[in-house]
Enzyme design. Structure first.
Site, short mmCIF file in Angstrom:
data_model
loop_
_atom_site.label_atom_id
_atom_site.label_comp_id
_atom_site.label_asym_id
_atom_site.label_seq_id
_atom_site.Cartn_x
_atom_site.Cartn_y
_atom_site.Cartn_z
CB ALA A 12 -0.92 -0.01 1.23
CD GLU A 162 2.13 2.56 -12.65
OE1 GLU A 162 1.23 1.72 -12.72
OE2 GLU A 162 2.17 3.57 -13.41
CG PHE A 163 6.22 3.11 -17.27
CD1 PHE A 163 7.59 2.96 -17.37
CD2 PHE A 163 5.40 2.12 -17.83
CE1 PHE A 163 8.15 1.86 -18.02
CE2 PHE A 163 5.96 1.03 -18.48
CZ PHE A 163 7.33 0.89 -18.58
CG LEU A 164 3.29 5.90 -10.41
CD1 LEU A 164 3.91 6.86 -9.40
CD2 LEU A 164 2.06 5.29 -9.81
CE LYS A 221 9.80 1.44 -13.53
NZ LYS A 221 9.15 2.73 -13.58
CG LEU A 222 15.49 -2.82 -14.47
CD1 LEU A 222 16.59 -3.87 -14.42
CD2 LEU A 222 15.47 -2.04 -13.15
CG ASN A 225 12.92 4.22 -13.80
OD1 ASN A 225 12.09 4.93 -14.37
ND2 ASN A 225 12.66 3.64 -12.65
NE ARG A 261 17.80 15.37 -34.92
CZ ARG A 261 18.99 15.60 -35.46
NH1 ARG A 261 19.47 14.74 -36.34
NH2 ARG A 261 19.70 16.66 -35.12
N GLY A 274 16.87 12.51 -7.21
CA GLY A 274 16.67 11.72 -6.00
C GLY A 274 15.52 10.76 -6.27
CB CYS A 277 12.74 4.32 -8.76
SG CYS A 277 11.42 3.62 -7.74
NE ARG A 442 15.65 20.19 -7.48
CZ ARG A 442 15.23 19.02 -7.94
NH1 ARG A 442 14.92 18.87 -9.20
NH2 ARG A 442 15.15 17.99 -7.14
P1 NAD Z 1 6.75 1.67 -0.87
O1 NAD Z 1 7.89 1.40 0.04
O2 NAD Z 1 6.10 3.01 -0.84
O3 NAD Z 1 5.60 0.59 -0.61
C1 NAD Z 1 5.83 -0.78 -0.53
C2 NAD Z 1 4.89 -1.38 0.52
O4 NAD Z 1 4.96 -2.81 0.48
C3 NAD Z 1 5.23 -0.98 1.96
O5 NAD Z 1 4.11 -0.33 2.54
C4 NAD Z 1 5.54 -2.31 2.66
O6 NAD Z 1 5.10 -2.34 4.00
C5 NAD Z 1 4.77 -3.30 1.80
N1 NAD Z 1 5.27 -4.68 1.89
C6 NAD Z 1 6.54 -5.12 1.73
N2 NAD Z 1 6.58 -6.47 1.84
C7 NAD Z 1 5.31 -6.89 2.08
C8 NAD Z 1 4.72 -8.16 2.29
N3 NAD Z 1 5.45 -9.27 2.23
N4 NAD Z 1 3.39 -8.22 2.52
C9 NAD Z 1 2.65 -7.08 2.58
N5 NAD Z 1 3.16 -5.87 2.37
C10 NAD Z 1 4.47 -5.75 2.12
O7 NAD Z 1 7.27 1.33 -2.34
P2 NAD Z 1 6.80 2.03 -3.71
O8 NAD Z 1 7.45 3.34 -3.88
O9 NAD Z 1 5.32 1.92 -3.81
O10 NAD Z 1 7.49 1.05 -4.78
C11 NAD Z 1 7.03 -0.26 -4.95
C12 NAD Z 1 7.67 -0.84 -6.21
O11 NAD Z 1 7.25 -0.08 -7.35
C13 NAD Z 1 9.21 -0.79 -6.24
O12 NAD Z 1 9.68 -1.92 -6.91
C14 NAD Z 1 9.51 0.45 -7.05
O13 NAD Z 1 10.75 0.37 -7.72
C15 NAD Z 1 8.38 0.46 -8.06
N6 NAD Z 1 7.99 1.79 -8.58
C16 NAD Z 1 7.93 2.85 -7.73
C17 NAD Z 1 7.51 4.08 -8.23
C18 NAD Z 1 7.43 5.30 -7.36
O14 NAD Z 1 7.23 6.38 -7.87
N7 NAD Z 1 7.58 5.20 -6.04
C19 NAD Z 1 7.14 4.20 -9.57
C20 NAD Z 1 7.20 3.08 -10.39
C21 NAD Z 1 7.63 1.87 -9.88
C1 UGA Z 2 10.68 8.29 -12.04
C2 UGA Z 2 10.20 8.14 -13.49
O1 UGA Z 2 9.98 9.45 -14.03
C3 UGA Z 2 8.91 7.32 -13.56
O2 UGA Z 2 8.54 7.13 -14.92
C4 UGA Z 2 9.15 5.97 -12.88
O3 UGA Z 2 7.95 5.22 -12.89
C5 UGA Z 2 9.62 6.19 -11.46
O4 UGA Z 2 10.82 6.99 -11.47
C6 UGA Z 2 9.95 4.93 -10.74
O5 UGA Z 2 10.19 3.92 -11.33
O6 UGA Z 2 9.99 5.07 -9.51
P1 UGA Z 2 10.03 9.81 -9.97
O7 UGA Z 2 11.32 9.33 -9.42
O8 UGA Z 2 8.83 9.72 -9.13
O9 UGA Z 2 9.69 9.02 -11.33
O10 UGA Z 2 10.17 11.34 -10.40
P2 UGA Z 2 10.89 12.07 -11.63
O11 UGA Z 2 10.01 13.14 -12.10
O12 UGA Z 2 11.40 11.15 -12.65
O13 UGA Z 2 12.12 12.75 -10.92
C7 UGA Z 2 13.20 12.00 -10.40
C8 UGA Z 2 14.29 12.93 -9.94
O14 UGA Z 2 14.92 13.57 -11.06
C9 UGA Z 2 13.78 14.07 -9.05
O15 UGA Z 2 14.71 14.34 -8.04
C10 UGA Z 2 13.68 15.23 -10.02
O16 UGA Z 2 13.73 16.48 -9.39
C11 UGA Z 2 14.89 14.98 -10.89
N1 UGA Z 2 14.81 15.60 -12.22
C12 UGA Z 2 13.80 15.29 -13.06
C13 UGA Z 2 15.81 16.49 -12.60
O17 UGA Z 2 16.75 16.76 -11.84
N2 UGA Z 2 15.75 17.07 -13.85
C14 UGA Z 2 14.73 16.79 -14.71
O18 UGA Z 2 14.74 17.35 -15.82
C15 UGA Z 2 13.74 15.88 -14.31
#
Ligand code: NAD
Ligand code: UGA
Length: 456
Positions: A12, A162-164, A221-222, A225, A261, A274, A277, A442
């Site tokens: 969650a 997920e790409f959000l 996905k990797l 990013n 391009r 930061g 991910c 920034r």
């Molecule tokens: P998060 O730390 O916010 O949430 C993960 C949750 O999973 C935690 O609340 C934790 O308590 C729970 N959890 C862990 N093990 C568990 C288990 N065995 N049973 C039940 N709950 C459990 O992590 P996040 O930022 O949502 O990221 C999750 C995944 O998605 C990662 O692999 C991340 O790389 C990927 N991802 C993150 C983002 C992002 O913007 N944060 C975007 C795209 C992809």
């Molecule tokens: C990033 C990707 O944009 C998402 O597509 C991906 O799903 C996600 O990682 C993930 O896998 O967790 P996020 O880290 O939430 O999303 O945010 P971004 O907008 O990508 O910014 C990442 C960092 O780069 C931030 O610190 C931001 O300030 C910095 N950034 C971004 C820069 O310094 N310059 C830029 O032009 C854009």
């Protein structure tokens, strides 16, 4: 095709919460249950909408509409597993801290424990969706766990990364550039892919839903990013040349980005990326390359992380150059603790590393950020500094930007919150003392105010 009634998401967090909310908003005939092992987090998701565990614009409005109608938050993981047709796994996959691959590979222990839990409890066939970001061939590992622990149920594994991005999660989920679904080429694999495509097509046009084999999906996905982060390190490397020569990085970024391009996105110079991910996913890619003997490829991607570390230290070094090596009794204010604007998430935020460097030289730091707190700051410093107990009393959160800067010799901008642009910088300068050094990591004040500002 099987009619889907119940979907569970394990995890969650920043992905599980928002993504299932948008599913629930668009699929009123399906029940979505989000479970987590963290009881406090689930209670917060079920509590006051102004105090949800994560801050994300637009999220609380969806929660108000869907919660306890077709969106549920629960601690009862067993029941959710038993009752669901599809289970998304959206748990964290941090960088390994110890053992083989430490510092690089992804720690899959949370994913593995979910798979073991599902295998133990499930009594009917399930589609298992990898929502978390995972290394290639993770689906193979999951398959092994399922077949070893429960041979009476068929588990079909899909990859649906997920790409959000945080801060724009709801917009990204409602209107993504693409949805990627990877599945096995077998009949049951392709059936499962169709089931998930059908769900997404309730609000996303079919052209944007692309399907691939499992390994392409996991790698894409990797790779996405890594490509995004690579652009940031590239522009940040150029900012160092600008600093040395008198070229202006904002002008350079604009000139480069107008080439269609190349494009203008992800060319904003900064104190370094930061977030939970980018770094972890690139390190994971580096580890994968090394595992397959591709050392040159590994080194190529590793350079993106090294450049990011260099950019962070360039920021603290500029402050040290101006204020001196010994910062004892110097007060410094940092604007921005979250890793980007519009989120309360500070994982891997450049602010943490800059603060630790300045604190270790004796500085006293005030932090202002619209979405942080002393608790978050202390936890972050604790995680990254072995000198925690000696420095922690010298940093605190101040909930007012003008009070935060009082008696400060330096103000550093680390996050691009819109609010910082509209502050009265003349007034801020009046509250400051000694060098009155303002450094904008920034570039948000560039050409916007008359006060003398230093840029990175
Ligand atoms: P998060 O730390 O916010 O949430 C993960 C949750 O999973 C935690 O609340 C934790 O308590 C729970 N959890 C862990 N093990 C568990 C288990 N065995 N049973 C039940 N709950 C459990 O992590 P996040 O930022 O949502 O990221 C999750 C995944 O998605 C990662 O692999 C991340 O790389 C990927 N991802 C993150 C983002 C992002 O913007 N944060 C975007 C795209 C992809
Ligand atoms: C990033 C990707 O944009 C998402 O597509 C991906 O799903 C996600 O990682 C993930 O896998 O967790 P996020 O880290 O939430 O999303 O945010 P971004 O907008 O990508 O910014 C990442 C960092 O780069 C931030 O610190 C931001 O300030 C910095 N950034 C971004 C820069 O310094 N310059 C830029 O032009 C854009």
């Amino acid at each position: 095709m099987k009619k889907i009634k119940n979907v569970t998401c394990i995890g969650a967090g920043y992905v599980g919460g928002p993504s299932m909310s948008v599913f629930a908003e668009n699929c009123p005939n399906i029940n979505f249950t989000i479970v987590d092992k963290d009881e406090k987090k689930i209670n917060a998701w079920n509590g006051d909408v102004d105090n949800l565990p994560i801050y994300e614009p637009g999220l609380k409005e969806i929660i108000k509409k869907t919660r306890n109608k077709n969106l549920f938050f629960s601690n009862d993981i067993d029941n959710a597993i038993i009752n669901s047709d599809i289970i998304f796994i959206a748990v964290n996959t941090p960088t390994l801290k110890e053992g083989p691959g430490a510092g690089f590979g992804a720690d899959l222990k949370y994913i593995i424990s979910c798979a073991e839990h599902i295998a133990k409890i499930a009594k009917s066939d399930k589609i298992i969706v990898e929502k978390s970001t995972v290394p290639i061939k993770t689906a193979e590992k999951l398959n092994e766990i399922f077949s070893k622990n429960n041979s009476s149920v068929h588990f079909e594994i899909l990859s649906n990364p997920e790409f959000l991005a945080e801060g724009t999660a709801i917009q990204d989920l409602r209107s993504p550039d693409r949805v990627l679904i990877g599945g096995n080429k077998s009949k049951s694999g392709q059936n499962a892919v169709s089931v998930l495509v059908e769900i997404y097509s309730k609000w996303i046009t079919k052209e944007k839903i692309i399907t691939t084999n499992l390994w392409s999906s996991e790698l894409s996905k990797l790779a996405s990013n890594a490509m995004l982060a690579q652009r940031i390190s590239s522009i940040n490397s150029l900012s160092a040349i600008c600093d040395a020569t008198g070229a202006d990085i904002k002008e350079v970024s604009n000139a480069i980005g107008l080439d269609h391009r190349i494009g203008r996105y992800f060319l904003n110079p900064s104190v370094g990326f930061g977030g939970s991910c980018f770094q972890k996913d690139i390190l994971n890619l580096v580890y994968l390359c090394r595992t397959y003997g591709l050392d040159e490829v590994a080194e190529y991607w590793y350079q993106v992380v090294k450049m990011n570390n260099y950019q962070r230290s360039r920021f603290s070094n500029k402050i040290i150059q101006k204020l001196g090596q010994d910062l004892t009794n110097k007060k410094i204010t940092l604007f921005g603790w979250s890793f980007k604007k519009d989120t309360n998430d500070s994982r891997e935020s450049a602010s943490i590393f800059v603060a630790i460097e300045l604190l270790s030289r004796g500085a006293k730091i005030n932090v202002y950020d619209p979405q942080t707190s002393n608790e978050i700051i202390y936890n972050d410093i604790k995680e990254y500094s072995s000198n925690y107990s000696n420095i922690i009393d010298n940093i605190k959160y101040v909930n007012d930007p003008y009070k935060a800067t009082e008696q400060s010799s330096c103000v550093g901008i680390l996050t691009e919150w819109d609010e910082f642009k509209s502050l009265d910088w003349k007034e801020i300068k009046k509250t400051m003392v000694n060098e009155k050094f303002i450094i904008d990591g920034r570039y948000i004040l560039k050409d916007k105010i008359e006060e003398k500002i230093t840029y990175l």
